[in-house]
Design an enzyme around this catalytic site. Structure first.
Site, PDB file in Angstrom:
ATOM      1  N   HIS A 216       0.457  -7.742  -0.931  1.00 52.75           N
ATOM      2  CA  HIS A 216      -0.823  -8.428  -0.778  1.00 52.75           C
ATOM      3  C   HIS A 216      -1.655  -8.324  -2.047  1.00 52.75           C
ATOM      4  O   HIS A 216      -1.391  -7.487  -2.919  1.00 52.75           O
ATOM      5  CB  HIS A 216      -1.583  -7.920   0.448  1.00 52.75           C
TER       6      HIS A 216
ATOM      7  N   ASP B  59       0.819  -1.216   0.000  1.00 55.71           N
ATOM      8  CA  ASP B  59       0.000   0.000   0.000  1.00 55.71           C
ATOM      9  C   ASP B  59       0.852   1.266   0.000  1.00 55.71           C
ATOM     10  O   ASP B  59       1.814   1.397   0.774  1.00 55.71           O
ATOM     11  CB  ASP B  59      -0.921   0.030   1.229  1.00 55.71           C
TER      12      ASP B  59
HETATM   13  C1  OGA Z   1      -6.328  -3.015   0.673  1.00 58.91           C
HETATM   14  C2  OGA Z   1      -6.332  -4.198  -0.206  1.00 58.91           C
HETATM   15  C3  OGA Z   1      -7.282  -6.417  -0.386  1.00 58.91           C
HETATM   16  C4  OGA Z   1      -8.566  -7.083  -0.082  1.00 58.91           C
HETATM   17  O1  OGA Z   1      -7.350  -2.777   1.325  1.00 58.91           O
HETATM   18  O2  OGA Z   1      -5.297  -2.337   0.750  1.00 58.91           O
HETATM   19  O3  OGA Z   1      -5.464  -4.330  -1.018  1.00 58.91           O
HETATM   20  O4  OGA Z   1      -8.582  -8.336  -0.038  1.00 58.91           O
HETATM   21  N1  OGA Z   1      -7.311  -5.070   0.028  1.00 58.91           N
HETATM   22  O5  OGA Z   1      -9.572  -6.388   0.092  1.00 58.91           O
HETATM   23 MN    MN Z   2      -3.839  -2.795  -0.608  1.00 58.15          MN
END
Ligand code: OGA
Ligand code: MN
Length: 295
Positions: free
Chosen positions: A271, A118
């Protein structure tokens, strides 16, 4: 001798249980609606550094309590998509695929469509993000986390030597138009928003400021190019790093449970949202803690 209980220093009983060999641990039996004692905070802080992703189970906390807990780790960053702020809480970004009756999205529905860390597109990126489940689909909606310390450690020696001193550019706009084409969630950015997301340059391999461990810090979502390399070489090297960095053995797949609060370290992991079937509703609240200048 009887123990003296002092609320500022007493510890509560909670368990920290690893979820995966490479990263992730769940915290069970801790209630984040109450301020943490210094001793409990120190234990959580240490666990976050050790496991990179902490899953706090069963947190029946308000948005204000979510914000207050997040602030213990540093100042909070406000996301550029202000349309998706929670009313009264500008520090909270709504992540959701739900639309109002008039068809307007209530949150960012395609957050995490590509692997990323992020706010890596900011000059000062994020320390970590805290995502709190509000409404979960009956299937799908998982979030994947990939350990970028392990990815660095296991990078072939020749590649380590090749990328060690390099810098890369990160841009919020890298894939924005592509996402806009396929989703209703991406508004056209205003001049003011564009001014907030000028690209940033960061080391390809960063050092975690608290643990000293190295981590790969490039992503398919935001990294546009390696500084100083010809376009084709830059593209090929980034593709090789992206493929290496998210191999199964580095990845913990989070299957959300009601009231989970997940706090990950954006300096250590990338992620990805695995995706939610369109007809099922999913909504989470996110705060993002500011980190420091990558080195
Ligand atoms: C976030 C993101 C992933 C999700 O909120 O920064 O990447 O699974 N979310 O919602
Ligand atoms: Mn994210």
């Amino acid at each position: 001798m009887s123990a003296v209980l002092d609320s500022a220093s007493s510890t509560s009983t909670f368990d920290i249980r690893p979820l995966h060999d490479s990263l992730g641990a769940e915290v069970v039996g801790l209630d984040l609606s109450r301020p943490l004692s210094d001793a409990d905070f120190a234990r959580i802080h240490r666990a976050h550094l050790d496991h990179h992703v902490l899953v706090f189970r069963d947190q029946r906390i308000t948005p204000a309590e979510h914000v207050a807990f997040s602030r213990r780790f540093g100042p909070l960053q406000i996301h550029v998509l202000k349309d998706f702020q929670l009313a009264g809480h500008p520090e909270i970004l709504i992540v959701s695929n739900i639309k109002n009756d008039d068809g307007k999205p209530i949150g960012l529905g395609d957050a995490g469509y590509f692997w990323h860390s992020d706010l890596s597109y900011k000059a000062v990126p994020s320390l970590g993000s805290l995502l709190h489940a509000q409404e979960l689909p009956s299937e799908g909606g998982d979030t994947l986390f990939a350990n970028q310390h392990a990815a660095w450690d296991e990078l072939p020696e020749a590649l380590k030597n090749a990328v060690g001193g390099l810098q890369a550019e990160h841009s919020y706009l890298a894939r924005y138009e592509e996402l806009r084409q396929r989703s209703p969630w991406r508004p056209k950015l205003t001049e003011a928003q564009l001014a907030e997301v000028i690209p940033a340059v960061h080391p390809v391999v960063r050092t975690h400021p608290e643990t000293g461990r190295k981590a790969l810090f490039v992503s398919e979502h935001f990294t546009t190019r390696i500084v100083g390399l010809p376009e084709d070489e830059s593209r090929a090297l980034l593709a090789e790093l992206f493929a290496h960095s998210v191999q199964d053995r580095f990845v913990y797949r989070h299957r959300w449970q009601p009231h989970d609060l997940v706090f990950w370290d954006n300096r250590s992991v990338m992620h990805l949202a695995a995706g939610t079937p369109d007809h099922l509703r999913r909504r989470l609240n996110r705060t993002t803690v500011e980190g420091d200048l990558p080195f």
